[in-house]
Scaffold this motif. Structure first.
Motif, short mmCIF file in Angstrom:
data_model
loop_
_atom_site.label_atom_id
_atom_site.label_comp_id
_atom_site.label_asym_id
_atom_site.label_seq_id
_atom_site.Cartn_x
_atom_site.Cartn_y
_atom_site.Cartn_z
N ARG A 42 0.62 -1.08 -0.05
CA ARG A 42 -0.14 0.09 -0.16
C ARG A 42 0.89 1.20 -0.02
NH1 ARG A 42 -3.45 -1.53 3.10
NH2 ARG A 42 -2.33 -1.27 5.26
N ASP A 46 0.62 4.03 -3.09
CA ASP A 46 0.35 5.32 -2.65
C ASP A 46 1.52 6.68 -2.26
OD1 ASP A 46 -2.31 4.79 -3.07
OD2 ASP A 46 -2.67 4.35 -0.99
N LEU A 81 -6.69 -3.66 -0.62
CA LEU A 81 -5.57 -3.07 -0.07
C LEU A 81 -5.65 -1.84 0.63
CD1 LEU A 81 -2.84 -3.87 -2.77
CD2 LEU A 81 -2.87 -4.94 -0.53
N VAL A 83 -5.87 1.36 -0.93
CA VAL A 83 -5.25 2.27 -1.90
C VAL A 83 -6.01 3.46 -2.25
CG1 VAL A 83 -3.31 0.74 -2.22
CG2 VAL A 83 -4.99 0.97 -4.23
#
Length: 110
Positions: A42, A46, A81, A83
């Motif tokens: 993640r 990100d 996840l 994200v």
């Protein structure tokens, strides 16, 4: 809580991913029990703006159906996840012969 040795291994794993051009995942399921790894992925997606290429097998032969399946899988993994930057998740859907879009071997697509 994990041991100091394992914590160092996770940091080393993160550093290697961060220093890579992209991350390729083959056969990893991103299950809730893997949250320690999911969190690293993640962060890579990100915060570090790295692309995650997920290689997945399906019997879909038609390119447009493969693309629709890839988008659905991308959406599901982004939710799993948690994200924000879901466009950094790229699915390469391959058939039983390991061929993906335009009948190319997945490693050539990657």
């Amino acid at each position: 809580m994990t041991s100091i040795d394992m914590s160092r291994k996770y940091v080393d794993f993160y550093d290697k991913l961060k220093n890579s051009d992209a991350v390729c995942s083959v056969g990893f399921a991103y299950n809730p029990d893997d949250e320690h790894v999911n969190g690293i992925i993640r962060t890579i997606i990100d915060r570090d703006n790295k692309r995650l290429y997920v290689i997945d097998i399906d019997s879909v032969e038609e390119s447009d159906k493969r693309n629709a399946l890839a988008l659905k899988k991308q959406e599901n993994l982004a939710k799993k996840l948690k994200v924000i930057n879901r466009n950094n998740i790229i699915y390469i859907i391959v058939n039983g012969d390991r061929l993906g879009d335009q009948d190319k071997i997945w490693t050539d697509i990657l």
